[in-house]
Structures are given as C-alpha cells and as structure tokens.
Design an enzyme around this catalytic site. Structure first.
Site, PDB file in Angstrom:
ATOM      1  N   SER A 435       0.892  -1.157  -0.035  1.00 56.29           N
ATOM      2  CA  SER A 435       0.085   0.067   0.043  1.00 56.29           C
ATOM      3  C   SER A 435       0.945   1.171   0.023  1.00 56.29           C
ATOM      4  CB  SER A 435      -0.906   0.111   1.223  1.00 56.29           C
ATOM      5  OG  SER A 435      -1.161   1.174   1.528  1.00 56.29           O
ATOM      6  N   TYR A 448      -0.659  -1.239   9.715  1.00 58.71           N
ATOM      7  CA  TYR A 448      -0.753  -1.425   8.447  1.00 58.71           C
ATOM      8  C   TYR A 448       0.543  -1.000   7.493  1.00 58.71           C
ATOM      9  CZ  TYR A 448      -3.578  -1.079   3.920  1.00 58.71           C
ATOM     10  OH  TYR A 448      -4.017  -1.380   2.737  1.00 58.71           O
TER      11      TYR A 448
HETATM   12  P1  NAI Z   1     -11.978  -5.187   0.638  1.00 57.79           P
HETATM   13  O1  NAI Z   1     -12.250  -5.026   2.279  1.00 57.79           O
HETATM   14  O2  NAI Z   1     -13.068  -5.064  -0.133  1.00 57.79           O
HETATM   15  O3  NAI Z   1     -11.679  -6.801   0.600  1.00 57.79           O
HETATM   16  C1  NAI Z   1     -10.699  -7.371   1.264  1.00 57.79           C
HETATM   17  C2  NAI Z   1     -11.273  -8.781   1.301  1.00 57.79           C
HETATM   18  O4  NAI Z   1     -10.546  -9.682   2.314  1.00 57.79           O
HETATM   19  C3  NAI Z   1     -12.630  -8.893   2.142  1.00 57.79           C
HETATM   20  O5  NAI Z   1     -13.604  -9.576   1.210  1.00 57.79           O
HETATM   21  C4  NAI Z   1     -12.235  -9.553   3.462  1.00 57.79           C
HETATM   22  O6  NAI Z   1     -13.417 -10.493   3.752  1.00 57.79           O
HETATM   23  C5  NAI Z   1     -11.212 -10.487   3.042  1.00 57.79           C
HETATM   24  N1  NAI Z   1     -10.646 -10.956   4.207  1.00 57.79           N
HETATM   25  C6  NAI Z   1     -10.116  -9.967   5.418  1.00 57.79           C
HETATM   26  N2  NAI Z   1      -9.391 -10.711   6.206  1.00 57.79           N
HETATM   27  C7  NAI Z   1      -9.331 -11.986   5.816  1.00 57.79           C
HETATM   28  C8  NAI Z   1      -8.608 -13.288   6.221  1.00 57.79           C
HETATM   29  N3  NAI Z   1      -8.126 -13.162   7.585  1.00 57.79           N
HETATM   30  N4  NAI Z   1      -8.666 -14.471   5.548  1.00 57.79           N
HETATM   31  C9  NAI Z   1      -9.290 -14.142   4.228  1.00 57.79           C
HETATM   32  N5  NAI Z   1     -10.014 -13.228   3.764  1.00 57.79           N
HETATM   33  C10 NAI Z   1     -10.025 -12.123   4.553  1.00 57.79           C
HETATM   34  O7  NAI Z   1     -10.715  -4.235   0.470  1.00 57.79           O
HETATM   35  P2  NAI Z   1      -9.923  -3.902  -0.758  1.00 57.79           P
HETATM   36  O8  NAI Z   1      -9.887  -2.735  -0.798  1.00 57.79           O
HETATM   37  O9  NAI Z   1     -10.355  -4.848  -2.010  1.00 57.79           O
HETATM   38  O10 NAI Z   1      -8.531  -4.619  -0.248  1.00 57.79           O
HETATM   39  C11 NAI Z   1      -7.758  -5.644  -1.059  1.00 57.79           C
HETATM   40  C12 NAI Z   1      -6.393  -5.524  -0.613  1.00 57.79           C
HETATM   41  O11 NAI Z   1      -5.806  -4.185  -1.386  1.00 57.79           O
HETATM   42  C13 NAI Z   1      -6.114  -5.369   0.904  1.00 57.79           C
HETATM   43  O12 NAI Z   1      -4.748  -6.196   1.091  1.00 57.79           O
HETATM   44  C14 NAI Z   1      -5.861  -3.960   0.971  1.00 57.79           C
HETATM   45  O13 NAI Z   1      -4.913  -3.764   2.003  1.00 57.79           O
HETATM   46  C15 NAI Z   1      -5.101  -3.481  -0.365  1.00 57.79           C
HETATM   47  N6  NAI Z   1      -5.016  -2.146  -0.564  1.00 57.79           N
HETATM   48  C16 NAI Z   1      -6.194  -1.620  -0.931  1.00 57.79           C
HETATM   49  C17 NAI Z   1      -6.288  -0.391  -1.182  1.00 57.79           C
HETATM   50  C18 NAI Z   1      -7.340   0.394  -1.808  1.00 57.79           C
HETATM   51  O14 NAI Z   1      -7.558   1.568  -2.216  1.00 57.79           O
HETATM   52  N7  NAI Z   1      -8.497  -0.242  -1.703  1.00 57.79           N
HETATM   53  C19 NAI Z   1      -4.940   0.743  -1.173  1.00 57.79           C
HETATM   54  C20 NAI Z   1      -3.932  -0.221  -0.760  1.00 57.79           C
HETATM   55  C21 NAI Z   1      -3.840  -1.338  -0.436  1.00 57.79           C
END
Ligand code: NAI
Length: 702
Positions: A435, A448
């Site tokens: 990130s 984070y």
């Molecule tokens: P999101 O919350 O929509 O998706 C993340 C998914 O991971 C969720 O469906 C959640 O249920 C699942 N999850 C959480 N803990 C878990 C676990 N212990 N085991 C299995 N599944 C688990 O979030 P998003 O934005 O799609 O994030 C995806 C990745 O991108 C994350 O690693 C986040 O940190 C990273 N990220 C996202 C950014 C953004 O702008 N959305 C910015 C920088 C990084």
C-alpha cells in the site's frame, strides 16, 4: 487391466513439434481441401485450418489413453473441444502441456470417459489453442465412479441454414494418416476386419477436418483465423468414399450449431457440434489450464482479479473469510460463494474456501483446496486485508497484531505451501499487495504500514529463492474504491477508482509473459508506475583506517544523501560489493593492460606468473572459474601459504565461484571490460563468498 483412476492430475506432454508449411498443406489435402480452398494448400499466403490444431497434437490424445490405461480394444475418440486463442502460424514450433482432468463412469457395459485438457503455445510463448479431449473407453465402465455432467446441445428442428456436401475419396485415410494418426484401423484391411469393420475406416478427425472447412467456408469464408471455438461428439464410424453432409444452424451472432451426417444412410457421424467465431483476436493473454488462488476474493479488488482471471480461462480458488472490515466477527461463506457463482454463471470454473489467512492452518487449507479441486497452483494473489487504524499511542497491541496477522503473516501462511507446489512444478507467479501507506507513510496506520512494507521485504528475498524455478514474485500497491476506502477517499475519487482499473497490472504480473520479479507497482484509476528502493552512490569518510567523527558525517550529509547517481540493487551482495569497491578507487579499473589473451586456457596458463605472492600473506582461498561457451571450461585456483596452484576441472569446495561466458571473460582479462561493469551487467556471476572475489584483483597482475 482396469482403468488407472489415479491418472487424474497426471501431466500430459510437454510435446514440442516443429512444423513447416508442408505439414499445414498436407493436413489440408488430407481433409479434402484443393483448388477450391487454395488458401490452405498454397504456401503463398498460406492460412491454417483451425482443425490442424488437434491433428498436430495427436500424441497427446494417445497419451491420455496410455496414462489412464484404457483397454485399447475399446478406445474411441469421444468428444473434442478446441478453443482458439490466436491464429496458428503457417510454420513454427508448438509446445503442448496439459493434464488428465477427469475420469467418468458411464456404468457396466456402457464404458468410461477420460478427459485430458492441454494448452498449446507457439515458440514465443503465445497461447494458440486449448484442447479438451474426451476419450471414450468402451470396455472400461462399471467402477462405481461419478458419471459425466450432461451437456446436451439441442440441434434445431428447422432446416439448416447451410448444408455443405463433400465426398471424401475412398483413399482419403491414406493421405490423412500422413498428418500423424497412423493407427492400423484406418489403413490395414485385416486389422479393420479383425476389429469388426468391413474395411478401414475414415479417421474421425479427418471427417472433423471436412466439417471444419465447411464451417469456415459457410460462416467466416476465407478467414479461418476468426474461428473461436469448435466442439463436437463423434457418434458413428464412416467408410471412406461415402458422401457426407455438414449441416449448420446459425443460432446467434458468432454462434452456430452443427452436425455431420452420412448422406447415404442419414446416420449422424459427428453430433452436438458448436462453432463460435468472431473478430480476429489480437495478442490476448490467457490463463487456460492454470490454477489461481486469490485471497480475500469475496469483495473489492480481489473479486475483480478473480472474475477477470476466470474470464481469461483460469480455474480459481476464491478464498474469503467473510469477516468485518476490521477482521472481527464469525466470518461468512456468502462473499466467496457469491463470487464462485458469478464465475460459474459465465461458464468459468471456481471453488470457494472460507479459511482465514491469518493462521498457518488456514493457509495450508487454502492451498489444499486448490490441489484437491484442480491438482496444481500456478498463481497466488495475496490480497486479503483488514484495517484497524489508530494513531500510534492509541495503537493497542491487539490492533497491531491483528493487522500484521492478516497482511504480513497471512501472506507467509498462504505463500509457503503454494511456493512448495510451484517449486515442484517449476513455475509460479505470486503477487503481494502492499500500500502507499507502507511505501510512503500515512497518519494513523503504523500497523498497516509496517505490515505492508514487510511484504516488500518478503518479496525481495522470495524472488531470489524462486528465480531458479521460474517463480516470479512482484508487489502491487492498489488504489481502489472498496469498503476499506469508502470513508477515507473523497467521493469523486471513490466514484472513479473502480477496482477493475487495478486488474490489468496484476493479471500481467500473474501471466506467463511477466518479464519481471521483485518489482513494486502502483496501480489505480488507469494510472500505473513503478516504485523502487534507490541507493545513492555515497561517499567514503574513513581515512587510513580512522573511524570518522560525528562531525564528519554532518559535513558530508549532502554527499551521503545524494541520490542523483543512485541505483537499484537486485540483492544484498551487489550493494556490499559496491560498498567495498568504494574504498578502492582503482577497483573498477582492473585489467587495464591489454595482454591479448585469445583463449581462456591462455589466461589460466598465465595465472601462476601473474600471481602476486606478497599480496597473499594470510590468504587461504579456493576460486572456481566456470567459463562457458566456445573454448570454455572449468578451472580452479588454490591460494594458500603465499602460493598459487591452478588446475583445470572442478574443485569440491570452492569458497567463491566465478561464472562467465568465454568472450566476456577474455574481454575482462584483456582490459576491455572492467570487472565491476561485468558484475553489475550480469556478465560476471559470483557465487559463494563475494567478498573474497575482491581479492582476485590484488592477487594477480596480468
Ligand atoms: P475489501 O475489504 O473490499 O476486500 C478485502 C477482502 O479480504 C474482504 O472480502 C475480506 O473479507 C477479506 N479478508 C479479510 N481478512 C481475511 C482473512 N483473514 N482471510 C481471508 N480473507 C480475509 O478491501 P480491498 O480494498 O479490496 O483490499 C484488497 C487489498 O488491497 C488489501 O490487502 C488492502 O490492504 C489492499 N489495498 C487496498 C487499497 C485500496 O485503495 N482499496 C489501497 C492499498 C492497499
């Protein structure tokens, strides 16, 4: 002998074939092309019939039968699906790899089906076509296995839109067999009689080739490269010389159903045909026959990766724990199940997994789910994520730990078992999700940021460990609208930053064509750039062994901090080498003199004379030189008690091994190529104790 049920998952191929325009023309003649289809028969502006694909991987079909131990007395080609990704070039090399995917039981006396799926690429690694071949094992049913899912194509009751009539010559199999299928049933009258037929039969794939010509001529005349997919079931034998009719119904734009009948008896010889066609494909990246695991794929960016991977042919494990945004709660099966359903509804293949990545057991289960369902893992996207933002003083240990557990430990937990499988397979693509908060910092996200930067460190070393096995590890820093960002992104940005904009970069990094490992990319809203750790060239403050003072550092902060001439390092040893070299201004100037060595052997013969005994006091080292290419060879040099012994061959325990191609080695020894430049450009590879390699310049004067 019974069918070998454990053949499921066994590899098919690799089969590599080089073919010329003559093979293409021979096939076309074998399936009845002639002056009326000159584009398939004349090397000038030659086009390749799409069905040439299956004829050219005939050995894979045979391998399916052999590996599954089908009773050869009852073996038949049951069904054939071909998906065309890229026009087949009129000459070149094809490599095919696949595996046996299913064995179905139709019941005692009804036979069994053995399915093999393979992907064929050209010499540049472009995917040309996928073949899903079903072998009908007439005599092998009745082992209480599952039956195949029913897939019935409803041929319309109305008159066909096209009827193409052909009469294969009564000698047709004699010509067709020269394309590879030399089974006696199609040539030997005695063998045919023994097998219960009155004379040799047409090859089913020869009739298939006639049908393919008919389909192309009717639906995309003169443009065989517009064929996208051809599916059929072989139903009845056919004798050469019997007229056939290929009947075609256009059912939608780019979609037709077809069958081929024996025009004398009306028997359907090829049934259940589907033919899809469309624009000539550009150079499309596909993931056919590959298995991808995406963690946290139930929502947000992970969901977008999974849908596009499936659309491009990958089989997916959709992992999602389904907890709250902060990772709290019991978890839920719904997010993963919904994505699996969305993929299956579009004809893709996916299974759900609900484990948390935060435990080693969860990580092992996720990879086991891939192996149980599909037998392999090619791609892993570590994407699961949660947030527990707090300013640092308020960052309670449980919030620190929970975020590290999902992001950093989660990637470790899933990557470790996946890496083991990839190492065995000699192939893998892994993407970490970092990130901007980790790369650059963000208020309230110490947990984070630390976890996300930890993933960069994990990548840096894993790329080195994976290199030898074609496992490439890269990292993406996405920006996308999701539940993680809905309360932090301004609404206008949130509306623009659809997760789909991140997908192209990550899928490219997951593809066979990914050229990099150990790189970091920002991706969001259609903007992409690379981030890297840059190291300045620095300055030496120590003089004649004196330790510099604090004030020396203060004075030199400009030179210490300057990044103008900075560079990236691929691994620690490169940085140490630069650091050590900085002390010896003459280091890059090795081998200034031109001694005019013309062979590596000459260099090693001169080595004892070039040895500087006075510089070797207390030195005890063995150098191994592996010089590859013309006039190359292996030599080693033992330095001990101020003496030097050079021998050809390989030493059992060298401290330091130097590897070079002959031409580069001679350039270096003749003073044309500075040693440092040779090293940094990758022309000189040093293994073992890299520091000791520095001694060489002091120990020898050529
Ligand atoms: P999101 O919350 O929509 O998706 C993340 C998914 O991971 C969720 O469906 C959640 O249920 C699942 N999850 C959480 N803990 C878990 C676990 N212990 N085991 C299995 N599944 C688990 O979030 P998003 O934005 O799609 O994030 C995806 C990745 O991108 C994350 O690693 C986040 O940190 C990273 N990220 C996202 C950014 C953004 O702008 N959305 C910015 C920088 C990084």
């Amino acid at each position: 002998m019974a069918l070998n049920l454990s053949a499921v998952g066994q590899e098919l191929g690799p089969l590599t074939k080089t073919y010329t325009w003559k093979d293409v023309v021979l096939y076309a003649l074998g399936v009845g092309a002639g002056f009326s289809n000159l584009e398939y028969c004349y090397e000038n502006r030659l086009k390749v019939l799409p069905s040439f694909s299956i004829a050219s991987i005939f050995e894979i079909l045979a391998e399916i039968g052999v590996k599954s131990n089908v009773n050869l007395a009852g073996i038949l080609h049951g069904e054939q699906e071909l998906v065309f990704h890229h026009p087949i070039p009129p000459e070149g090399t094809m490599t095919t790899k696949g595996q046996i995917t299913h064995i179905y039981d139709k019941g005692r006396d009804k036979g069994a089906l053995v399915v093999g799926e393979s992907v064929t690429c050209d010499g540049d690694g472009r995917t040309l076509f996928t073949s899903i071949c079903t072998v009908f094992a007439r005599l092998d049913g009745g082992f209480d296995g599952p039956d195949a899912p029913k897939q019935n194509v409803q041929i319309p009751s109305r008159e066909p839109d096209f009827i193409v009539e052909n009469t294969p010559s009564s000698d047709q199999p004699l010509l067709y067999r020269l394309s590879g299928d030399i089974f006696s049933l199609h040539v030997d009258p005695d063998f045919a009689k023994h097998s219960g037929f009155e004379k040799p039969l047409m090859h089913g794939l020869c009739t298939h080739g006639f049908a393919c010509r008919a389909l192309v001529d009717s639906l995309v005349p003169g443009e065989p490269e517009k064929a996208r997919r051809m599916v059929c079931r072989f139903t009845k034998p056919l004798y050469p010389g019997v007229p056939i009719q290929t009947q075609i119904w256009q059912t939608a734009d780019g979609h037709a159903l077809w069958r081929t009948i024996n025009a004398e008896s009306g028997d359907v010889v090829i049934d259940q045909g589907i033919f899809e066609y469309g624009p000539i494909p550009t150079d499309i990246i596909r993931f056919d026959n590959q298995v991808a695991v995406v963690t946290g794929a139930g929502a947000g960016i992970g969901r977008a990766y999974a849908l596009e991977l499936a659309r491009r042919g990958a089989k997916l494990v959709i992992n999602d724990f389904g907890g709250a945004r902060d990772g709290m709660g019991e978890g839920s099966v719904s997010p993963a199940d919904a994505v699996v359903k969305a993929i299956q509804d579009k004809g893709g293949t996916a299974v759900a997994n609900y484990d948390s990545v935060a435990t080693a057991e969860g990580g092992a289960n996720i990879i086991r789910a891939a192996l149980d369902a599909f037998g392999r893992v090619d791609i892993l996207i570590n994407n699961a994520g949660i947030l527990r933002d707090k300013s640092f003083i308020k960052m309670a240990p449980e919030n620190w730990q929970a975020v590290l557990d999902v992001h950093l430990n989660g990637a470790y937990n899933v990557t470790r078992p996946a890496f083991k499988v990839m190492k065995t397979n000699g192939y893998g693509r892994i993407v970490m999700t970092t990130s901007a908060a980790g790369l650059y910092g963000n208020f309230g996200q110490t947990n984070y940021s630390a976890a996300k930067m930890g993933l960069v460190g994990l990548m840096n070393t894993l790329k080195i460990e994976g290199c030898k096995y074609d496992i490439r590890v890269n990292t993406v820093a996405p920006i996308a609208a999701s539940r993680l960002t809905q309360d932090v992104m301004p609404p206008e940005l949130f509306a623009k930053a659809k997760p789909e904009y991140v997908v192209p970069m990550v899928l490219f990094l997951c593809s066979e064509r990914c050229p990099v490992s150990g790189q970091i990319y920002n991706a969001g809203m259609g903007f992409f750039n690379r981030a890297a750790v840059i190291t300045g060239s620095g300055t030496v403050l120590a003089k004649e062994g004196q330790i510099p003072t604090v004030e020396d550092v203060q004075t030199a902060m400009g030179a210490i901090s300057a990044l103008e001439t900075g560079k990236e390092y691929e691994e620690l040893s490169q940085q140490i080498l630069d650091m050590v070299s900085a002390f010896d201004a003459s280091a890059p100037e090795v081998a200034k003199t031109s001694s005019g060595y013309s062979t590596a052997e000459m260099v090693f013969a001169a080595m004892p004379q070039a040895f500087q005994a006075e510089a070797a006091a207390g030195v005890d080292v063995v150098f191994q030189f592996n010089i590859s290419g013309e006039d190359g060879g292996d030599w080693f040099c033992i330095i001990k008690n101020e003496s030097c012994r050079v021998e050809s061959g390989t030493h059992g325990q060298p401290e330091c091994t130097l590897k070079m191609r002959t031409a580069d080695f001679l350039d270096m020894m003749n003073g044309v190529l500075p040693a440092m430049q040779a090293f940094t450009s990758g022309k000189l590879v040093i293994e073992g104790d890299i520091i000791k390699s520095q001694l060489i310049e002091k120990l020898f004067s050529f």
